[in-house]
Every structure is written in structure tokens, then in C-alpha cells.
Design an enzyme around this catalytic site. Sequence first.
Site, PDB file in Angstrom:
ATOM      1  N   ASP A 213       0.872  -1.178   0.000  1.00 11.74           N
ATOM      2  CA  ASP A 213       0.000   0.000   0.000  1.00 11.74           C
ATOM      3  C   ASP A 213       0.911   1.230   0.000  1.00 11.74           C
ATOM      4  OD1 ASP A 213      -2.055   1.774   0.201  1.00 11.74           O
ATOM      5  OD2 ASP A 213      -2.612   1.280   2.250  1.00 11.74           O
TER       6      ASP A 213
ATOM      7  N   PHE B 177     -10.134  -1.436   0.456  1.00 10.88           N
ATOM      8  CA  PHE B 177      -9.664  -2.392   1.457  1.00 10.88           C
ATOM      9  C   PHE B 177     -10.112  -3.795   1.054  1.00 10.88           C
ATOM     10  CE2 PHE B 177      -9.587  -4.783   5.398  1.00 10.88           C
ATOM     11  CZ  PHE B 177      -8.314  -4.471   5.854  1.00 10.88           C
TER      12      PHE B 177
END
Length: 183
Positions: A107, A156
Site C-alpha cells: 500500500d 480495502f
Amino acid sequence: MEAAQIPGELTRVHFTEAQIQDRIREIAAEIDSDYAGTVPLLVGVLNGAVMVMADLSRAMKLHCEHDWMAVSSYGAGTQSSGVVRILKDLSSDIEGRHVIVVEDIIDTGLTLQYLLQNLSTRLPASLELMTMFRKPEAFKCNVVPKYIGYDLPDEFVVGYGLDYAGQYRNLRDCATLSPTVYS
Ligand code: 5GP
Ligand code: MG
Ligand code: MG
């Protein structure tokens, strides 16, 4: 597993088990060719990379070794702080070894930036990174994976080793978790 089998929990399947396994086989073939004549050491980052490590190493034809590290980001927020604590270090000495760090997802890349920097001080013969998934934030950091499974949007996701509150790691697909589950 189809998103429809868990009504409401998963909003979108990004990659099915079959797509993940196809890509793993392609990357394994690349590694077999790139590392021919060596015995690479695969370093899995616990706990997320367990599935990738198991599938990638078994799709490889080369001999390889496995080792594991566990790290945790300092800080209370949900974002990586970049300040990392080593919870479990490698069991092996990597000096002179061809090391491939195996990750579930990048990420911000802050955790890996620390980890790769730390491992490079131990004088491996080579040090590369394989990640199964990459999110758009990752382009802002200076961590450049040699092998990438798939790119994801900034959502997510869970499954294929990725958890929410310790669960969903055993989901075979990679899917977006409905915000209704965590809000
Ligand atoms: P980074 O330091 O790259 O921001 O954080 C990477 C770690 O955060 C990953 O190894 C993973 O554990 C977690 N992470 C980042 N994005 C996601 C996501 O979409 N879903 C899940 N379950 N974990 C994520
Ligand atoms: Mg991880
Ligand atoms: Mg997690």
C-alpha cells in the site's frame, strides 16, 4: 468463493482463485529462469504472505529455501507510520544469498522500505521483492517490486492471506470488504 455466497460482506471479487493461481504460475516460471543455477531464499512477511509463499514456492521448479519475518508498524493510526518493529527475525544468515522478499500487498510501501533497507545491511548477494498485490499509493514510494501479481484499486481488500481483524485470510479469492463490516 463468489461474493454472492456471503451476501453483503464482500462487494466485489477482484481476482478469483483461478486468476491468482494463473499469475502465480507465470511468476514462478520467471523466477525459475531468473534464478537458474542458484537456490534462492524466499522470505515471507508474516502473516499475510503465508498463502503466496506456499503457492509460489510450490509452483517453482528450482530448489529454494523458506524463511519468515514478522514486523509491526508503530503508531496508533490505520496508516503505516514507516517506523517498524521486528517481532520475529530471520532464522538464517542471508549474507551471500539470493533473497526474494515475498509480500501479500504493498500500500504505502513504508513497511517494506524499512524491511528492505534492514535486509540490505546483511549483505545478501541479491535482494528482490515479489508482491501479490499492489495498490495505487505504492507508486509514491521508492520500493520497486521485481515481480507483481496484480494491481488493485484503492479499496480495502481481504482474502488470499489478507485479513480484516484476523479473519478472511482463508478466502480463496481477493475481494473488497464491504465498509458496512468495519464501520
Ligand atoms: P504498507 O506499509 O505498504 O502501507 O502496508 C502494507 C501492509 O498493510 C500489508 O502487508 C497488509 O498487511 C496491510 N494492508 C494494506 N492494504 C491492505 C488491504 O487492502 N487489505 C488488507 N487486509 N490489508 C492491507
Ligand atoms: Mg504484508
Ligand atoms: Mg492485516
